[in-house]
Design an enzyme around this catalytic site. Structure first.
Site, PDB file in Angstrom:
ATOM      1  CE1 TYR A 140      20.603 -28.502  73.730  1.00 38.23           C
ATOM      2  CE2 TYR A 140      18.554 -27.422  74.718  1.00 38.23           C
ATOM      3  CZ  TYR A 140      19.332 -27.794  73.643  1.00 38.23           C
ATOM      4  OH  TYR A 140      19.073 -27.565  72.274  1.00 38.23           O
ATOM      5  CB  CYS A 141      23.252 -25.086  74.925  1.00 39.54           C
ATOM      6  SG  CYS A 141      23.825 -23.660  74.195  1.00 39.54           S
ATOM      7  CG  LEU A 142      25.229 -20.904  76.679  1.00 35.52           C
ATOM      8  CD1 LEU A 142      24.610 -19.431  76.827  1.00 35.52           C
ATOM      9  CD2 LEU A 142      26.429 -20.799  75.898  1.00 35.52           C
TER      10      LEU A 142
END
Length: 635
Positions: free
Chosen positions: A362-364
């Site tokens: 998720y994301c980074l």
């Protein structure tokens, strides 16, 4: 001259040392100027003037003074570089000064807008409030929608403000010769400055506030003042927003049953207890972003992605990142890869042996997972069965509004702030995000909480958003430079163990999720996975923002998504073409992804044991630690 010595300097005699009084004087001055001087002098040794020639001493001292002064300034500017803003202004102002045609155009626009505003005012005076608006606000601007804003004189105030805002947008854009990045910075900065003076921000010029004040006999302003004092006290004490205490992890959120089965200095690995008699043979590992606490994917029971997956018969593991402190300043991207993703995969391999893992980032966390997967593919490591990326970017050339704060001046300034304290503070990071959405996160909140005296009810996702973490100096510097600033990963220069890695080396199927209103990872940027990965890609675009679009449980109102699979042989790299092909579907995207995952997760088997069978849990002494573990509580 190649040794750094000035041609006019007298070489220092062998064994000579700097005068003791000079050393003490410099040390005292620096200690008074910067409290962290003694610590850094001891850590680096570079400030001991008696150990090096004067030229090197002066260079080291000058660098420390520069960094310390910028770090002190950064504490007042929330980590935003005045130099970057000055550079953008100089670029814009100099090119505008050399553009007489643009200046004439702006004068003409000012005259036209003044005439339209005068005509609107005269029309309102003649016909009352029946005249149509002379200018409409932008679709995302809801400040002047209420009926009270259509009454004199407030309609004239709002129209005047919108004309002024539009003129300044004209003035800061389309100036020939200004770089695209500086143009965006100037337009953004001017918009922020104008928003301060919006008539909606003041009691006397906001009709809705005046109406509420009269109706409550002034009680709304008293409540607003109380709200302001409470928020100020919480902020001064480092506390969380009012109402966030009702969503403590392990009590109201992050309550899916599980156990911490592995721990090292950087992560706790949670294995969730099964809730079905049979589970899919292949486990799922979730790698959240380390910028916030992991439980965005395990919020309240009704909107927990973890609980949903467990209920669908998946064995789920979750990484919970440590909240780093000054002692973790030297942890870099490589440590996050090895101590995070790779350590978790090794622990899962001992708990569920001989099974491949479906990894979710998720994301980074997705960006880090992609780097790890690419390195594994290069090394012939086949422990992954599939990859799912949630709002994750790999090509940062169009990385959304955050690029406003990413250039050499800003990154260098932020590095100096982190260099002094060893990490990026959560409040400094939150300041940039709030500026990006100042209309929603600053001004509308000020109007509601302080002028109207109302409190928006705290929700689980709002409480999670206030539970931010720090980021180590080295890791964040590497992330900003190697990914955002230089775009090394997309351009084939990102190195792991001294060798470049490429997303194109990944061969396992990929499921990529993007959201339509994502200001952090715009969906067109996330879509670039198609041009980077040489494998089967299923791309899903869902409604919502960076967080709310991902937390989109079945039954969530007003949710829809588009999904389309692209094989390596029929790559479609154009997002507009993809949008025309992918059909819109109503509802949550979770069931569609779960069906994709279930097809690849193996047959149903008996649930695996929690942790290592017949052995003490890895990295953990004493009794088992129940989820959500201990790292999630680190302030």
């Amino acid at each position: 001259m190649g040794d750094g010595q000035s041609p006019c300097e007298e070489p220092a005699p062998a064994g000579a040392s700097a005068p003791e009084d000079l050393h003490d004087t410099v040390a005292k001055l620096m200690q008074g100027f910067w409290p962290g001087f003694s610590y850094m002098a001891e850590k680096t040794g570079a400030l001991d003037l008696s150990l090096m020639p004067d030229s090197y001493s002066a260079t080291a001292l000058a660098e420390v003074m520069d960094r310390a002064s910028r770090a002190a300034l950064g504490r007042m500017t929330l980590g935003l570089s005045p130099g970057a803003l000055l550079g953008a202004w100089t670029d814009w102002a100099s090119h505008l000064a050399l553009s007489p045609g643009k200046q004439m155009q702006l004068v003409h626009k000012a005259q036209k807008k003044s005439a339209r505003l005068f005509s609107y005012a005269a029309d309102c005076a003649w016909r009352g409030n029946a005249g149509p608006c002379a200018i409409q606000p932008l679709p995302q601007d809801h400040r002047f929608e209420g009926a009270d804003w259509q009454a004199w004189p407030f309609n004239l105030m709002s129209q005047s403000f919108l004309f002024t805002q539009q003129w300044w947008h004209n003035a800061t854009t389309d100036v020939r010769g200004v770089t695209a990045q500086h143009e965006r910075v100037m337009a953004f900065t001017v918009r922020q400055m104008l928003d301060v003076w919006s008539p909606s921000n003041f009691i006397a010029t906001n009709p809705e506030v005046l109406r509420e004040t009269v109706m409550t006999g002034g009680a709304s302003l008293v409540r607003g003042w109380q709200n302001f004092v409470e928020d100020a006290e919480r902020m001064a004490g480092g506390g969380k927003p009012a109402g966030a205490e009702a969503f403590r992890p392990g009590e109201a959120v992050a309550v899916t049953p599980g156990t911490v089965v592995w721990r090292n200095h950087l992560i706790e690995l949670i294995q969730y207890a099964p809730s079905t008699d049979k589970v899919h043979a292949d486990p799922v590992l979730i790698v959240p972003a380390w910028i916030m606490k992991y439980y965005i994917l395990d919020l309240s029971p009704e909107n927990s992605l973890v609980r949903y997956l467990v209920g669908e018969g998946h064995t789920v593991f979750m990484i919970s990142w440590r909240n780093p402190g000054p002692e973790d300043r030297d942890l870099g991207m490589e440590e996050y890869r090895t101590l995070g993703v790779m350590a978790a995969l090794a622990a899962i391999g001992r708990i569920v042996p001989e099974r491949k893992v479906h990894a979710v980032g998720y994301c980074l966390g997705g960006t880090l997972l992609g780097i790890a997967a690419a390195a594994m593919a290069r090394a012939g490591d086949d422990r992954l069965a599939s990859l799912t990326f949630l709002a994750s970017q790999f090509d940062f050339s169009e990385a959304g509004e955050l690029t406003l704060f990413i250039n050499e001046s800003q990154v260098a300034f932020l590095e100096d702030v982190m260099w002094e304290q060893g990490f990026l503070d959560a409040r400094q990071m939150a300041g940039a995000f709030q500026l990006l959405r100042s209309g929603d996160l600053i001004w509308s909140r000020m109007e509601r909480d302080y002028l109207l005296g109302q409190r928006r009810e705290m929700t689980d996702i709002m409480a999670w958003n206030a539970d931010a973490t720090r980021m180590p100096y080295r890791m964040h510097s590497e992330y900003l430079r190697r990914l955002f600033l230089d775009n090394d990963l997309a351009e084939g220069r990102y190195r792991v163990n001294g060798k470049p890695v490429s997303i194109s080396d990944i061969r396992v199927p990929v499921f990529s999720v993007a959201t339509t209103r994502d200001h952090v990872a715009p969906w067109q940027s996330v879509f670039k996975i198609h041009t980077l990965a040489d494998t089967d890609v299923t791309f899903l675009l869902t409604t919502g923002g960076h967080n709310a679009g991902i937390v989109s449980e079945p039954g969530h109102r007003r949710r829809s998504f588009r999904m389309h699979r692209t094989a390596p042989t029929d790559r479609a790299a154009d997002p507009d073409l993809w949008l025309a092909v992918a059909q819109e579907r109503e509802g949550s995207w979770w069931p569609a992804w779960q069906a994709w995952l279930a097809e690849r997760a193996g047959s149903l088997v008996e649930p695996p044991v929690i942790g290592l069978a017949g052995a003490e849990n890895d990295g953990i002494s004493g009794p088992p630690i129940a989820a959500p573990g201990t790292y999630v509580f680190m302030e």
